[in-house]
Motif scaffolding. Structure first.
Motif, PDB file in Angstrom:
ATOM      1  N   ALA A   4      -9.786  -4.968  -5.933  1.00  0.00           N
ATOM      2  CA  ALA A   4      -8.894  -5.064  -4.767  1.00  0.00           C
ATOM      3  C   ALA A   4      -8.444  -3.683  -4.302  1.00  0.00           C
ATOM      4  O   ALA A   4      -8.386  -3.412  -3.091  1.00  0.00           O
ATOM      5  N   LEU A   5      -8.127  -2.816  -5.253  1.00  0.00           N
ATOM      6  CA  LEU A   5      -7.682  -1.467  -4.871  1.00  0.00           C
ATOM      7  C   LEU A   5      -8.801  -0.703  -4.178  1.00  0.00           C
ATOM      8  O   LEU A   5      -8.576  -0.005  -3.177  1.00  0.00           O
ATOM      9  N   ARG A   6     -10.007  -0.840  -4.688  1.00  0.00           N
ATOM     10  CA  ARG A   6     -11.123  -0.117  -4.068  1.00  0.00           C
ATOM     11  C   ARG A   6     -11.413  -0.667  -2.670  1.00  0.00           C
ATOM     12  O   ARG A   6     -11.767   0.081  -1.758  1.00  0.00           O
ATOM     13  N   ARG A   7     -11.264  -1.974  -2.510  1.00  0.00           N
ATOM     14  CA  ARG A   7     -11.485  -2.574  -1.190  1.00  0.00           C
ATOM     15  C   ARG A   7     -10.497  -2.017  -0.172  1.00  0.00           C
ATOM     16  O   ARG A   7     -10.838  -1.845   1.008  1.00  0.00           O
ATOM     17  N   SER A   8      -9.279  -1.711  -0.627  1.00  0.00           N
ATOM     18  CA  SER A   8      -8.265  -1.171   0.291  1.00  0.00           C
ATOM     19  C   SER A   8      -8.312   0.349   0.372  1.00  0.00           C
ATOM     20  O   SER A   8      -7.431   0.967   0.978  1.00  0.00           O
ATOM     21  N   GLY A   9      -9.309   0.947  -0.265  1.00  0.00           N
ATOM     22  CA  GLY A   9      -9.494   2.392  -0.146  1.00  0.00           C
ATOM     23  C   GLY A   9      -8.643   3.219  -1.088  1.00  0.00           C
ATOM     24  O   GLY A   9      -8.500   4.429  -0.892  1.00  0.00           O
ATOM     25  N   ARG A  10      -8.108   2.598  -2.134  1.00  0.00           N
ATOM     26  CA  ARG A  10      -7.267   3.337  -3.071  1.00  0.00           C
ATOM     27  C   ARG A  10      -8.047   3.632  -4.359  1.00  0.00           C
ATOM     28  O   ARG A  10      -8.855   2.811  -4.811  1.00  0.00           O
ATOM     29  N   SER A  11      -7.771   4.789  -4.957  1.00  0.00           N
ATOM     30  CA  SER A  11      -8.456   5.223  -6.167  1.00  0.00           C
ATOM     31  C   SER A  11      -7.564   5.050  -7.388  1.00  0.00           C
ATOM     32  O   SER A  11      -6.336   5.097  -7.296  1.00  0.00           O
ATOM     33  N   ILE A  12      -8.215   4.862  -8.542  1.00  0.00           N
ATOM     34  CA  ILE A  12      -7.529   4.750  -9.824  1.00  0.00           C
ATOM     35  C   ILE A  12      -7.934   5.962 -10.664  1.00  0.00           C
ATOM     36  O   ILE A  12      -9.126   6.209 -10.853  1.00  0.00           O
ATOM     37  N   PRO A  13      -6.996   6.756 -11.176  1.00  0.00           N
ATOM     38  CA  PRO A  13      -5.543   6.604 -11.099  1.00  0.00           C
ATOM     39  C   PRO A  13      -4.893   7.460 -10.026  1.00  0.00           C
ATOM     40  O   PRO A  13      -3.671   7.580 -10.000  1.00  0.00           O
ATOM     41  N   THR A  44       0.839  -1.200   0.000  1.00  0.00           N
ATOM     42  CA  THR A  44       0.000   0.000   0.000  1.00  0.00           C
ATOM     43  C   THR A  44       0.872   1.249   0.000  1.00  0.00           C
ATOM     44  O   THR A  44       2.096   1.179   0.109  1.00  0.00           O
ATOM     45  N   GLY A  45       0.242   2.404  -0.121  1.00  0.00           N
ATOM     46  CA  GLY A  45       0.950   3.677  -0.053  1.00  0.00           C
ATOM     47  C   GLY A  45       1.865   3.907  -1.244  1.00  0.00           C
ATOM     48  O   GLY A  45       1.645   3.383  -2.345  1.00  0.00           O
ATOM     49  N   GLN A  46       2.921   4.686  -1.028  1.00  0.00           N
ATOM     50  CA  GLN A  46       3.820   5.080  -2.101  1.00  0.00           C
ATOM     51  C   GLN A  46       4.744   3.962  -2.563  1.00  0.00           C
ATOM     52  O   GLN A  46       5.494   4.134  -3.526  1.00  0.00           O
ATOM     53  N   ASP A  47       4.697   2.795  -1.912  1.00  0.00           N
ATOM     54  CA  ASP A  47       5.497   1.662  -2.379  1.00  0.00           C
ATOM     55  C   ASP A  47       4.949   1.091  -3.685  1.00  0.00           C
ATOM     56  O   ASP A  47       5.656   0.408  -4.417  1.00  0.00           O
ATOM     57  N   CYS A  48       3.678   1.342  -3.963  1.00  0.00           N
ATOM     58  CA  CYS A  48       3.065   0.813  -5.190  1.00  0.00           C
ATOM     59  C   CYS A  48       2.111   1.848  -5.757  1.00  0.00           C
ATOM     60  O   CYS A  48       0.991   2.016  -5.260  1.00  0.00           O
ATOM     61  N   THR A  49       2.577   2.563  -6.798  1.00  0.00           N
ATOM     62  CA  THR A  49       1.729   3.586  -7.421  1.00  0.00           C
ATOM     63  C   THR A  49       1.389   3.256  -8.875  1.00  0.00           C
ATOM     64  O   THR A  49       0.629   4.003  -9.496  1.00  0.00           O
ATOM     65  N   ALA A  50       1.952   2.166  -9.418  1.00  0.00           N
ATOM     66  CA  ALA A  50       1.688   1.811 -10.812  1.00  0.00           C
ATOM     67  C   ALA A  50       1.755   0.294 -10.966  1.00  0.00           C
ATOM     68  O   ALA A  50       2.661  -0.347 -10.428  1.00  0.00           O
ATOM     69  N   VAL A  51       0.795  -0.263 -11.718  1.00  0.00           N
ATOM     70  CA  VAL A  51       0.735  -1.713 -11.925  1.00  0.00           C
ATOM     71  C   VAL A  51       0.456  -2.005 -13.394  1.00  0.00           C
ATOM     72  O   VAL A  51      -0.472  -1.440 -13.987  1.00  0.00           O
ATOM     73  N   PHE A  52       1.271  -2.885 -13.958  1.00  0.00           N
ATOM     74  CA  PHE A  52       1.026  -3.414 -15.299  1.00  0.00           C
ATOM     75  C   PHE A  52       0.481  -4.832 -15.150  1.00  0.00           C
ATOM     76  O   PHE A  52       1.147  -5.703 -14.589  1.00  0.00           O
TER      77      PHE A  52
END
Length: 345
Positions: free
Chosen positions: A263-272, A242-250
């Protein structure tokens, strides 16, 4: 007196029956049945009408023996469960139809050399002119696929042996474009949700992603592996930091990217805003994702056309040298990628 129609209990309608009904010679019926030119339109129509009335069906096997080919291509595939394989089969069938060929599909449930040999034998019994093999995974009992001699054949999506005709989409360029796009936006590195380890396409995409990061002097995170399904993408997404350790995924395909969205939404993270995502395949629903997915497009139609071109060339010239054309891939930009929002140098 009108010509007699063979009764339902009689043997199959013969060319001579059609000739008598139409009042022409059997040779004229043969020319019409085989599509030859030089038959007067009115005569052709009389023959066609007699064929319809008598429900005559030309003997395709006999015509093939006379011409030396059956106008049919065989397709061997290891699975029809993946989007890429389904699209490839559809593209080959469409390109074959455009060239005047039918297709016969033969799935091989167990990817072994013995199973493939049996499939080739079966297709020869079904009278095909050439075979296209969609080989997503390596054979379990052989280092390479060995094609039967004398059979025009093309192998798609494989590590090709010497002397084989092989075709593939440019997996390497596609994965490189995806990774370079995310780096160009300012992300420190790019995480990867990889496809199945046994998949040729997944291995090529993963290797290109890794090489691109190494060439840029960036950290190469440990890839998280899925099985092409959205559910596996979801599971893989829960394993990403989580956080700034992972900001981009291919993601190695668009279905796994869909699972990652959840999965990202479940952890409270937004795209992009928090994480940028790129997929691969450009499935028909990719622009309906929320947000629409940036992805790598494969030209499946061109892949199908190349397969058919190759086997037709072998049919025309059996001694032609083996080629390995690569079908282009391109980056399709949508709303799932952006620069990192903060704290990224």
């Amino acid at each position: 007196m009108a010509a007699q129609t063979p009764s339902s209990g009689s043997s199959r309608v013969a060319m001579a029956d059609v000739a008598r009904r139409a009042g022409v010679s059997a040779q004229t019926v043969s020319r019409v049945a085989n599509g030859y030119q030089g038959v007067h339109p009115a005569t052709r129509e009389k023959v066609m009408e007699a064929m319809r009335e008598l429900q005559y069906r030309p003997n395709s096997a006999a015509r093939a023996l006379k011409r030396g080919h059956f106008r049919t291509m065989g397709i061997i595939t290891f699975t029809l469960t993946t989007y890429g394989n389904i699209r490839t089969v559809d593209a080959i069938a469409a390109a074959a139809a455009d060239a005047g060929y039918a297709t016969t599909l033969l799935p091989v449930r167990t990817p072994t050399r013995r199973s493939v040999d049996r499939a080739f034998s079966r297709l020869e019994e079904l009278a095909v002119d050439a075979v296209i093999v969609i080989m997503e995974t390596p054979l379990r009992d052989s280092a390479q696929l060995v094609l039967p001699p004398g059979v025009p054949a093309v192998v798609v999506d494989a590590d090709h042996g010497a002397g084989t005709y092989g075709i593939d989409a440019d997996q390497v360029a596609g994965a490189r474009k995806a990774t370079e796009h995310l780096l160009s936006l300012g992300h420190r590195t790019v995480w990867h949700i990889a496809g199945p380890e046994e998949s040729h396409a997944a291995r090529r995409r993963e290797a290109a992603w890794r090489a691109t990061l190494e060439a840029a002097g960036r950290e190469v995170p440990e890839p998280v592996r899925g099985d092409w399904s959205a559910h596996s993408g979801y599971r893989a997404g829960l394993l990403l930091p989580t956080g700034q350790d992972c900001t981009a995924v291919f993601c190695a395909n668009d279905q796994m990217a869909l699972g990652l969205y959840r999965a990202l939404r479940r952890s409270g993270r937004s795209i992009p805003e928090d994480v940028s995502v790129v997929g691969f395949d450009n499935i028909s629903d990719a622009d309906a994702y929320d947000p629409p997915l940036t992805t790598i497009d494969q030209d499946f139609a061109e892949l199908g056309r190349e397969c058919v071109r190759e086997v037709l060339e072998q049919l025309r010239d059996p001694g032609s040298p083996s080629r390995r054309p690569v079908v282009r891939t391109r980056l399709v930009l949508r709303d799932s990628t952006a620069g990192p929002q903060c704290g990224v140098s």
